[in-house]
Design a protein around this motif. Structure first.
Motif, short mmCIF file in Angstrom:
data_model
loop_
_atom_site.label_atom_id
_atom_site.label_comp_id
_atom_site.label_asym_id
_atom_site.label_seq_id
_atom_site.Cartn_x
_atom_site.Cartn_y
_atom_site.Cartn_z
N PRO A 9 9.42 0.01 -43.74
CA PRO A 9 9.43 -1.08 -44.71
C PRO A 9 10.35 -0.83 -45.90
CG PRO A 9 7.18 -0.56 -44.06
CD PRO A 9 8.05 0.44 -43.40
N GLU A 10 10.44 0.43 -46.37
CA GLU A 10 11.25 0.72 -47.56
C GLU A 10 12.72 0.38 -47.35
OE1 GLU A 10 8.89 2.66 -46.48
OE2 GLU A 10 7.48 2.72 -48.16
N PRO A 34 2.89 -6.37 -37.25
CA PRO A 34 4.10 -6.22 -36.41
C PRO A 34 5.38 -6.08 -37.24
CG PRO A 34 2.66 -7.84 -35.45
CD PRO A 34 2.05 -7.49 -36.79
N ASP A 35 5.42 -6.63 -38.47
CA ASP A 35 6.62 -6.47 -39.32
C ASP A 35 6.83 -4.98 -39.64
OD1 ASP A 35 6.93 -9.25 -39.37
OD2 ASP A 35 5.56 -9.41 -41.08
N VAL A 36 5.72 -4.28 -39.89
CA VAL A 36 5.78 -2.83 -40.15
C VAL A 36 6.36 -2.13 -38.93
CG1 VAL A 36 4.41 -0.74 -40.52
CG2 VAL A 36 3.73 -2.89 -41.66
N LEU A 37 5.77 -2.45 -37.77
CA LEU A 37 6.19 -1.77 -36.53
C LEU A 37 7.64 -2.09 -36.20
CD1 LEU A 37 2.93 -2.42 -34.45
CD2 LEU A 37 3.57 -0.32 -35.63
N MET A 38 8.04 -3.36 -36.42
CA MET A 38 9.43 -3.74 -36.10
C MET A 38 10.42 -3.07 -37.02
SD MET A 38 9.00 -7.72 -35.00
CE MET A 38 10.73 -8.08 -34.88
N SER A 39 10.00 -2.80 -38.28
CA SER A 39 10.92 -2.14 -39.22
C SER A 39 11.14 -0.68 -38.83
CB SER A 39 10.38 -2.24 -40.65
OG SER A 39 9.30 -1.34 -40.85
N ILE A 50 5.61 -5.42 -47.27
CA ILE A 50 5.43 -4.92 -45.90
C ILE A 50 4.85 -3.51 -45.94
CG2 ILE A 50 6.61 -4.40 -43.72
CD1 ILE A 50 8.74 -6.53 -44.60
N ALA A 51 5.31 -2.70 -46.92
CA ALA A 51 4.81 -1.32 -47.03
C ALA A 51 3.31 -1.30 -47.32
CB ALA A 51 5.57 -0.58 -48.14
N SER A 52 2.80 -2.32 -48.01
CA SER A 52 1.37 -2.31 -48.37
C SER A 52 0.48 -2.35 -47.12
CB SER A 52 1.03 -3.47 -49.32
OG SER A 52 1.01 -4.71 -48.64
N LEU A 53 1.00 -2.90 -46.02
CA LEU A 53 0.21 -2.87 -44.78
C LEU A 53 0.27 -1.48 -44.16
CD1 LEU A 53 0.58 -5.98 -45.20
CD2 LEU A 53 0.47 -6.19 -42.73
N GLU A 54 1.45 -0.85 -44.25
CA GLU A 54 1.59 0.48 -43.64
C GLU A 54 0.79 1.52 -44.42
OE1 GLU A 54 5.49 2.63 -43.65
OE2 GLU A 54 5.13 2.69 -41.50
N ASN A 55 0.79 1.41 -45.77
CA ASN A 55 0.09 2.45 -46.55
C ASN A 55 -1.38 2.09 -46.81
OD1 ASN A 55 0.03 0.75 -48.82
ND2 ASN A 55 1.97 1.54 -49.60
#
Ligand SMILES: NC(=O)c1ccc[n+]([C@@H]2O[C@H](COP(=O)([O-])OP(=O)(O)OC[C@H]3O[C@@H](n4cnc5c(N)ncnc54)[C@H](OP(=O)(O)O)[C@@H]3O)[C@@H](O)[C@H]2O)c1
Length: 324
Positions: free
Chosen positions: A12-13, A42-47, A307-312
């Motif tokens: 995401p970053e 999925p946006d996290v995974l796609m990034s 997007i990072a907020s979902l990953e973290n």
């Protein structure tokens, strides 16, 4: 137009805001002036190049928008000026202009804002598919949802009762997320630590009829254990990272089912299904029987952070990026 773009698969970053040409329309395409775009896991995974769909680099992130139709085919069910929500199909959403196939564009009920609208299609239609179609939710049944303060989780909490559930139990990792789950309509909330014992106690030892699981990982076997006789465990995602396995004797012994629930696959292989879903969900939203999501908003400039907020794991509820 301005857009949030991935040009290297570093997470995401590395999502950048760029100026790129507007997308070209195509036969059957609806051009939309985008006001807001939903963020989903999925946006996290796609990034990171970890999703099953791997578009060519660079690509614009996001799969769902809300906005105003600029241009539509003459025979489409929407026209210029309509407030709509649309699926752009994993990519091409976080941009000032998007094009979506007409069959994936839907009029938004007047009582739902464009910001909320951008948070509806992906999660709510997944949950509708899970509970109605794959889970065969019957009136009065008890539904348990993991990751209940997340996007799919809060959708489940907002929708399950309207679709017939008698009780909706939320499993979350923190007290702060427990508050979010309550605010979104959970009947009961339990913390992930020790959740199985808490659920057994809440249900008087009976267990639950449906588990909707977007998390997977090491709680999976306990999810099977938490089912009542004839219960169904819906496999929706693996945010915990690990893809669990199941010993099938557990299914036999208790007459329970583990069921895959991949909404995107169903939509692609069942033409007309999206329209059927919206025909049921939109009136419930319009009548206030399903509350619209109250998303956490980020301006386009902060799309990477959104997007990072979902990953973290700090995201709560639905996250939406605003473009206008
Ligand atoms: N099958 C389908 O058709 C379909 C459709 C849409 C989405 N999905 C999948 O559903 C899953 C959830 O998507 P979402 O948009 O709801 O995501 P989200 O908003 O980020 O919510 C996911 C929840 O998972 C929990 N979690 C547990 N371990 C985690 C970890 N290591 N990292 C991040 N979160 C963790 C978190 O809750 P706690 O902190 O409370 O544990 C979080 O709230 C994703 O895997 C996505 O790909 C599947």
């Amino acid at each position: 137009m301005r857009a949030a773009q991935v040009s290297k698969l570093e997470g995401p970053e590395s999502v950048e805001i760029v100026d790129i040409p507007e997308p070209k329309s195509y036969p059957g395409g609806v051009v939309i002036d985008v006001h807001a775009a939903g963020v989903a896991f999925p946006d996290v995974l796609m990034s990171r190049g970890l999703y099953q769909m791997k578009p060519e680099l660079p690509f614009v992130v996001g799969g769902e928008v809300a906005g105003i139709v600029r241009e539509a085919p003459a025979d489409a069910h929407v026209k210029a000026g309509d407030r709509v929500v649309a699926l752009t199909l994993l990519g091409n959403a976080m941009a000032e202009t998007a094009v979506a196939p007409a069959q994936m564009v839907f009029p938004l009920p007047d009582n739902v804002s464009l910001e909320s609208g951008a948070g509806i299609l992906f999660n709510d239609l997944t949950v509708h598919f899970c509970l109605r179609n794959r889970g065969r939710l019957a009136a009065g049944e008890t539904v348990l949802v993991h990751g209940a303060a997340g996007g799919i989780g809060t959708s489940t909490l907002r929708m399950a009762t309207a679709l017939g559930a008698g009780r909706v139990i939320a499993v979350v990792s923190t007290e702060a997320k427990a508050e979010v789950a309550r605010a979104n309509g959970a009947t009961d909330v339990v913390l992930a630590e020790g959740w199985l014992a808490a659920v057994k106690e809440l249900t008087g030892g009976r267990g639950v009829d449906i588990v909707l699981d977007p998390v997977g990982g090491d709680r999976f076997t306990d999810s099977v254990r938490s089912l009542a006789s004839a219960g169904r465990l819906l496999v929706v995602g693996f945010t915990a990272g690990e893809i669990p396995t199941v010993k099938v004797n557990r299914l036999l012994l208790k007459n329970v089912e583990v069921i895959g629930a991949a909404w995107g696959e169903w939509v692609m292989t069942h033409p007309g299904y999206l329209t059927e879903q919206w025909a049921e969900v939109a009136p419930l939203l319009a009548a206030g029987k399903i509350a619209a999501p109250e998303p956490v908003l980020y301006p386009l400039d902060r799309a990477a952070e959104a997007i990072a907020s979902l990953e973290n794991r700090t995201a709560t509820g639905k996250v939406v990026v605003t473009l206008r």
